[in-house]
Design a protein around this motif. Structure first.
Motif: not given
Lengths: 139, 559
Positions: A18, A22, A108-112, B179-180, B183-184, B187, B190-191, B212, B216
């Protein structure tokens, strides 16, 4: 402007994919490593502009160890290193500074957001207008 | 040259694979070309030697041969075709999903080339000098004729492997993209959940969430509209738009009116409404002017409608997909949780204040002259606290202390409290107990610990001649000193059993006179500069009406 190269180290393949994708889509060249030792070998033998590393990459050294050792290498003292780690790992800010880690992001992180952080650390122009603000590792 | 021996819809042109394959085999003297089922040449190695290139592109024998090949070549396994002495071609099938879609042609020089008639014809077709062509072709590395079938099979296998690997790489990239996005989403959720504080204003939280989500999902605008709390009737009525982020030419009530039908439907059915195509909707002209497509997600808890979330247009002008819907549903349910808890929290607050007011009113009501006293002292104390720059939290605490300051009077005999004449020493001692009694009553309530000082010390005097502890000056907690002034002011300003109300100027003069003795001098000086108009209005109302007209639980505010 020359293409910037980033080394990404993580023991989890999906994160490598991922983050690499990116960065590649944003025009960076990417090397990947599955553990700290592999990352270290790449870092000393290839010209790279930045490292993004996981913290825990068992069974070998941690991302912090990697950062400490890299920064001892000639010419690599100021190499920006970004740490990605599970939230609440409890890494003290002191440890981060000591290892020369410029920034830590929690999963968990945001790729952006990772991309935005990379742009700001390497001072490359970002495609997206806003630079996201990122949560620091707590504790 | 046309490409495409692609099977599944993939963006991989297989001539990339062919090119890579050709490059590897070239040096060994094995050259590749690709034919379709109909015998048409689809591709050939551009670096093939001239002779072979000519053969592949223009030899009619070869084309005919290919055309007549049986589909299950692997079974029949014909020998290589000898085009003319010295060159052979072997064909292996290229299969997709068990069907032959074309042929991979493997060409090699297997012997000495002869300058025969056929050769000359071929050279002529290519407008080349036969002699030169012969010389050049003699330099092509030779491959054993017996080995060619095995080599061809090997090439075929390599092609299949490279093709699979190429497709796998592209599939991996595609999966990684998805998948990316996931992930967003994770995230974001979660936030949202970790940032939820139920005491924060819904406005701030909803704004953050909408912004947000908009980023996204790459939506042009996201809005949240709330259901009116009073309307428990069958048709939930959506009130104003609480938040709108992004750009939309319709705002507020206009937006709700325009999307009235889908909003109503989503709330009644409890399901999201997706409208990607507005061209057919009869009453959608107004909507169409503002947007091309939208999604309406109901925010529900336990079947109860709390509001709706609207997503309007995507920035890339594509349709809303199930992926978008999943994101909006997830975010929507988080919002619903938040809103429900925020309203429960508000209910709790209202209940708490309602009980406090009822309690203090009941104490004040024992004596007609003290009716409304606690409320007025609370308001005045809060005004003073605000004027000296205390924080919102501190001011609220002072307010509560003011409200509760006389609660200890419940422990004082009524006869003493309402006695018209002078009090005996014993009776006075009984009254002096009320701050301590009040503190004791509140002592068991964990949440009110911070309120106790104002209650306990509101009768202490700056010159230490107060009660119950004879504290002096700044040893008296600030809340106590504040309420002391406000309490005395209201006492002097209201009619009592033993004297009428004093005029404002007299009261203020008295406050100043007692600055430094009874009152904190700094506070006294500031207190007399407050605006007492609302206070006087409240007193008048009290005298006229006698009852609070507002609903139970609501504070009477100085208007």
């Amino acid at each position: 402007m020359a293409v910037k190269t980033i080394l990404v180290a993580d023991d989890e393949a999906h994160i490598l994919h991922v983050v690499s994708l990116k960065l590649q889509n944003a025009g960076f060249a990417v090397h990947t490593a599955r553990d700290a030792d592999e990352a270290f070998d790449i870092a000393v033998s290839t010209p790279i502009d930045m490292i993004i590393t996981d913290y825990q990459m068992p069974p070998g050294p941690t991302g912090l160890d990697l950062a400490k050792h890299i920064h001892k290498e000639p010419g690599k003292r100021d190499l920006p290193i970004l740490l990605l780690t599970a939230h609440g790992m409890g890494i003290e800010q002191v440890e981060l500074t000591h290892a020369g880690i410029v920034c830590a992001l929690s999963k968990p992180f945001s790729p952006r957001e990772v991309l935005a952080k990379v742009h700001s650390l390497l001072e490359t122009p970002a495609a997206e207008p806003e630079a996201a603000s990122l949560p620091a590792v707590s504790h | 040259m046309s490409t495409v021996l692609t099977s599944r819809p993939t963006t991989v042109p297989s001539d990339t694979v062919l090119a890579r394959l050709a490059e590897r085999w070239r040096t060994a003297g094995v050259f590749l070309a690709c034919f379709g089922r109909d015998g048409g040449l689809l591709w050939h190695d551009p670096q093939m030697p001239r002779l072979l290139a000519l053969t592949t592109t223009s030899d009619p024998t070869l084309a005919a041969y290919v055309r007549h090949l049986p589909e299950d070549l692997a079974v029949h396994n014909p020998p290589p075709l000898i085009l003319f002495h010295g060159v052979q071609v072997h064909l292996t099938p290229i299969a997709r999903r068990r069907k032959t879609v074309g042929w991979l042609a493997v060409l090699a020089r297997t012997g000495t080339l002869a300058s025969n008639e056929e050769f000359h014809r071929l050279a002529a077709r290519g407008a080349l000098d036969a002699q030169a062509l012969l010389l050049q072709s003699a330099r092509i590395p030779a491959v054993g004729a017996l080995q060619l079938p095995a080599l061809a099979a090997l090439v075929g296998q390599m092609y299949d492997d490279l093709q699979s690997s190429s497709l796998a790489t592209h599939e991996l990239a595609s999966v990684t993209e998805q998948l990316s996005t996931i992930y967003e989403e994770i995230n974001l959720l979660y936030k949202i959940s970790s940032g939820m504080r139920f005491s924060q204003k819904p406005q701030a939280f909803l704004e953050k969430v909408c912004k947000e989500t908009q980023e996204i999902g790459n939506f042009r605008a996201v809005a949240v509209a709330l259901v009116h709390r009073e309307d428990e009737s069958s048709a939930p009525i959506v009130g104003e738009v609480a938040v709108l982020t992004g750009q939309c030419s319709l705002e507020g009530q206009e937006l709700i009116n325009a999307l009235h039908a889908p909003i109503h439907e989503s709330l009644t059915l409890g399901e999201a409404q997706v409208h990607n195509d507005l061209s057919n909707a009869s009453d959608a002209a107004h909507v169409r002017s503002a947007m091309q497509r939208f999604v309406c997600v109901p925010l529900m808890r336990d079947q109860r409608p709390l509001g709706v979330m609207l997503a309007i247009d995507k920035n890339d002008h594509s349709d809303f997909t199930s992926v978008d819907l999943k994101l909006l549903n997830n975010v929507g349910s988080q919002c619903a949780i938040f809103m429900e808890n925020a309203s429960l929290y508000q209910d709790m607050q209202d209940l708490f204040m309602g009980v406090l007011h009822a309690l203090t009113r009941s104490i004040d009501a024992k004596d007609a002259y003290t009716r409304g006293h606690s409320q007025r002292v609370a308001e005045l104390s809060k005004l003073l606290a605000q004027r000296i720059g205390l924080s919102d939290e501190q001011c609220q605490r002072v307010y509560l202390s003011g409200l509760l300051h006389d609660i200890g009077k419940i422990g004082v005999p009524e006869a003493v409290l309402t006695k018209p004449g002078r009090l005996t020493d014993a009776e006075f001692e009984a009254i002096k107990k009320h701050p301590a009694i009040g503190a004791q009553i509140l002592g068991n309530i964990k949440q009110l610990q911070d309120v106790i000082p104002g209650v306990l010390y509101h009768h202490e005097r700056w010159d230490s001649r107060g009660y119950p502890y004879q504290l002096a000056g700044e040893h008296i907690p600030l809340a106590g000193r504040i309420i002391c002034v406000a309490d005395s002011f209201d006492a002097m300003s209201s009619t009592r059993t033993y004297r009428p109300a004093l005029p404002l100027e007299t009261v203020l003069a008295e406050i100043l006179r007692c600055a430094g003795t009874q009152f904190d001098p700094a506070l006294a000086k500031i207190f007399v500069t407050l605006d007492f108009t609302p206070y006087r209005r409240a007193v008048e109302e009290q005298l006229l009406g006698g009852h609070q007209s507002s609903a139970p639980g609501a504070e009477v505010r100085f208007r």
